[in-house]
Design a protein around this motif. Structure first.
Motif, mmCIF file in Angstrom:
data_model
loop_
_atom_site.group_PDB
_atom_site.id
_atom_site.type_symbol
_atom_site.label_atom_id
_atom_site.label_comp_id
_atom_site.label_asym_id
_atom_site.label_seq_id
_atom_site.Cartn_x
_atom_site.Cartn_y
_atom_site.Cartn_z
ATOM 1 N N GLN A 107 -1.479 -12.635 -7.182
ATOM 2 C CA GLN A 107 -2.714 -13.346 -6.853
ATOM 3 C C GLN A 107 -3.572 -12.490 -5.915
ATOM 4 O O GLN A 107 -3.048 -11.626 -5.208
ATOM 5 C CB GLN A 107 -2.340 -14.643 -6.155
ATOM 6 N N THR A 108 -4.863 -12.733 -5.902
ATOM 7 C CA THR A 108 -5.744 -11.997 -4.999
ATOM 8 C C THR A 108 -5.275 -12.169 -3.542
ATOM 9 O O THR A 108 -4.878 -13.258 -3.136
ATOM 10 C CB THR A 108 -7.217 -12.451 -5.170
ATOM 11 N N GLY A 109 -5.283 -11.069 -2.807
ATOM 12 C CA GLY A 109 -4.898 -11.114 -1.395
ATOM 13 C C GLY A 109 -3.405 -11.166 -1.154
ATOM 14 O O GLY A 109 -2.957 -11.370 -0.023
ATOM 15 N N GLY A 111 -1.188 -8.742 -1.492
ATOM 16 C CA GLY A 111 -0.608 -7.537 -0.897
ATOM 17 C C GLY A 111 -0.328 -6.412 -1.876
ATOM 18 O O GLY A 111 0.454 -5.510 -1.573
ATOM 19 N N LYS A 112 -0.978 -6.430 -3.030
ATOM 20 C CA LYS A 112 -0.733 -5.373 -4.037
ATOM 21 C C LYS A 112 -1.200 -4.010 -3.533
ATOM 22 O O LYS A 112 -0.448 -3.031 -3.577
ATOM 23 C CB LYS A 112 -1.460 -5.720 -5.352
ATOM 24 N N SER A 113 -2.452 -3.954 -3.032
ATOM 25 C CA SER A 113 -2.972 -2.660 -2.564
ATOM 26 C C SER A 113 -2.168 -2.185 -1.354
ATOM 27 O O SER A 113 -1.950 -0.986 -1.183
ATOM 28 C CB SER A 113 -4.453 -2.762 -2.189
ATOM 29 N N TYR A 114 -1.722 -3.118 -0.525
ATOM 30 C CA TYR A 114 -0.910 -2.737 0.641
ATOM 31 C C TYR A 114 0.370 -2.045 0.164
ATOM 32 O O TYR A 114 0.749 -1.005 0.688
ATOM 33 C CB TYR A 114 -0.565 -3.985 1.461
ATOM 34 N N SER A 115 1.034 -2.625 -0.831
ATOM 35 C CA SER A 115 2.288 -2.026 -1.308
ATOM 36 C C SER A 115 2.027 -0.725 -2.063
ATOM 37 O O SER A 115 2.777 0.234 -1.915
ATOM 38 C CB SER A 115 3.049 -2.991 -2.226
ATOM 39 N N GLY A 118 -1.402 1.192 0.565
ATOM 40 C CA GLY A 118 -1.132 1.040 1.997
ATOM 41 C C GLY A 118 -2.416 0.982 2.791
ATOM 42 O O GLY A 118 -3.505 1.223 2.270
ATOM 43 N N TYR A 119 -2.272 0.608 4.055
ATOM 44 C CA TYR A 119 -3.416 0.527 4.964
ATOM 45 C C TYR A 119 -3.055 1.308 6.218
ATOM 46 O O TYR A 119 -1.979 1.107 6.789
ATOM 47 C CB TYR A 119 -3.725 -0.927 5.336
ATOM 48 N N GLY A 120 -3.946 2.215 6.672
ATOM 49 C CA GLY A 120 -3.712 2.997 7.896
ATOM 50 C C GLY A 120 -2.417 3.783 7.810
ATOM 51 O O GLY A 120 -2.143 4.439 6.792
ATOM 52 N N THR A 222 -11.033 -7.646 1.744
ATOM 53 C CA THR A 222 -11.198 -6.361 1.039
ATOM 54 C C THR A 222 -10.590 -6.482 -0.352
ATOM 55 O O THR A 222 -9.649 -5.780 -0.700
ATOM 56 C CB THR A 222 -10.482 -5.223 1.802
ATOM 57 N N SER A 223 -11.139 -7.398 -1.137
ATOM 58 C CA SER A 223 -10.549 -7.679 -2.440
ATOM 59 C C SER A 223 -10.932 -6.599 -3.461
ATOM 60 O O SER A 223 -12.110 -6.274 -3.615
ATOM 61 C CB SER A 223 -11.042 -9.046 -2.917
ATOM 62 N N SER A 224 -9.923 -6.030 -4.160
ATOM 63 C CA SER A 224 -10.215 -5.070 -5.234
ATOM 64 C C SER A 224 -10.740 -5.871 -6.411
ATOM 65 O O SER A 224 -10.107 -6.821 -6.850
ATOM 66 C CB SER A 224 -8.942 -4.360 -5.662
ATOM 67 N N ARG A 225 -11.884 -5.471 -6.942
ATOM 68 C CA ARG A 225 -12.490 -6.213 -8.046
ATOM 69 C C ARG A 225 -12.231 -5.530 -9.379
ATOM 70 O O ARG A 225 -12.860 -5.846 -10.389
ATOM 71 C CB ARG A 225 -14.003 -6.383 -7.820
#
Ligand SMILES: Nc1ncnc2c1ncn2[C@@H]1O[C@H](COP(=O)(O)OP(=O)(O)OP(=O)(O)O)[C@@H](O)[C@H]1O
Length: 310
Positions: A107-109, A111-115, A118-120, A222-225
């Motif tokens: 689902q949006t938000g 944590g896909k991009s985080y995994s 990553g962030y920072g 920061t949702s990836s569209r």
């Protein structure tokens, strides 16, 4: 391919500010490979088993480098553990000449991009995998073996393919997907950039991430569209007496856009149009995966064409 050919993992992230403000309660628990969901209304539970169930909801501290690390004795899963379980096998297979793909779905938000990215300082699977690949490449002292790495990065936004390594606005209709009878599917005109070290990949990834379409929704600031596909082509060229042999592998790392409900994201206008393209393509992907599973199990004999037009 050595080991399991398909692995499935789930990960639960910490509450975000919106969820904390709403006084949300966590109804998920994880133990070993098992994820359990509890119905808060009647306390009924349902347990599901996966190759990995990652608890990343609580029980971590941020260290002086900004890294989220497990509190002593907790079962918190950090980025390195997720890479070790999921990314490392992909890399090992690439050395043996197998293609591999890793998808982040949710689902949006969630944590896909985080995994994946990553962030920072909390680098995700893709940068860690690239770093580990180059560590191994740099250690190669076999003069008869030449190692070549190339990198491409695209997004599928509103059903159109765009090269993320090109700054200019995409052409009308996006890049075309073609099929070569020998080498399979490819994107016509997509840049495949040769890279010599991790720094070069990091720069390209940064450039591509900036170009990727993101926007703020009620569910994720920061949702990836778009769906993003990074391909790392890894070739090992072996010199032989008569010339050379090449062992080549494509690693496809896919950060899908999140499924969403328009009333939860508060989407209108462009956001709503994006959301509906995202949901449509995710359900097409689901159909393709179940068709492939049916083919593999002998339950279906023919591929049907319409499913792969997205
Ligand atoms: N394991 C985690 N630990 C700490 N923070 C996390 C974790 N997973 C996600 N987050 C945070 O949650 C927020 C949403 O995550 P992310 O952007 O990765 O979601 P997404 O699934 O890619 O969303 P979308 O589909 O909308 O792009 C981000 O602020 C991210 O930093």
């Amino acid at each position: 391919m050595p080991g399991d050919s398909v692995k499935v993992a789930v990960r639960v992230r910490p509450f975000n500010q919106r969820e904390k403000n709403a006084g949300s309660k966590c109804i998920i628990s994880m133990s070993g490979q098992t994820t359990t969901i509890k119905n808060p209304e009647n306390n009924e539970t349902k347990a599901f088993s996966f190759d990995h169930s990652y608890w990343s909801h609580t029980d971590f501290d941020e260290n002086e480098l900004g890294l989220n690390i497990a509190k002593a004795g907790s079962n918190y899963s950090d980025q390195r553990q997720v890479y070790n379980d999921l990314g490392k096998g992909v890399l090992d297979n690439a050395w043996q000449g197998y293609n591999a793909a890793l998808f982040a779905y949710g689902q949006t938000g969630s944590g896909k991009s985080y995994s994946m990215i990553g962030y920072g300082s909390n680098k995700g699977i893709v940068p860690i995998l690239c770093e580990e690949l180059f560590k191994a490449v740099e250690q190669n002292d076999d003069k008869s073996k030449q190692l070549q790495v190339s990198f491409s990065m695209l997004e599928i936004y509103n059903e159109q393919v765009r090269d993320l390594l090109v700054k200019a606005k995409p052409q009308q209709g996006g890049l075309k997907i073609r099929q070569n009878p020998q080498s399979g599917f490819y994107v016509e005109g997509l840049r495949l950039v040769p890279v010599r070290n991790y720094k070069e990949i990091e720069n390209l990834m940064e450039q591509g991430t900036v170009n990727r379409t993101t926007a703020s929704t009620n569910m994720n600031a920061t949702s990836s569209r778009s769906h993003m596909v990074i391909t790392i082509r890894f070739a090992q060229v072996f010199q032989t007496d008569g010339g050379s042999n090449t062992r080549s592998s494509d690693i496809n790392l896919v950060d899908l856009a999140g499924s969403e409900r328009a009333d939860s994201t508060g989407a209108t206008g462009d956001r709503l149009k994006e959301g509906s393209a995202i949901n449509q393509s995710l359900s097409t992907l689901g159909n393709v995966i179940s068709a492939l599973a049916d083919l593999a199990m002998g339950r279906r004999k023919h591929w049907f064409h319409t499913e792969i037009q997205c």
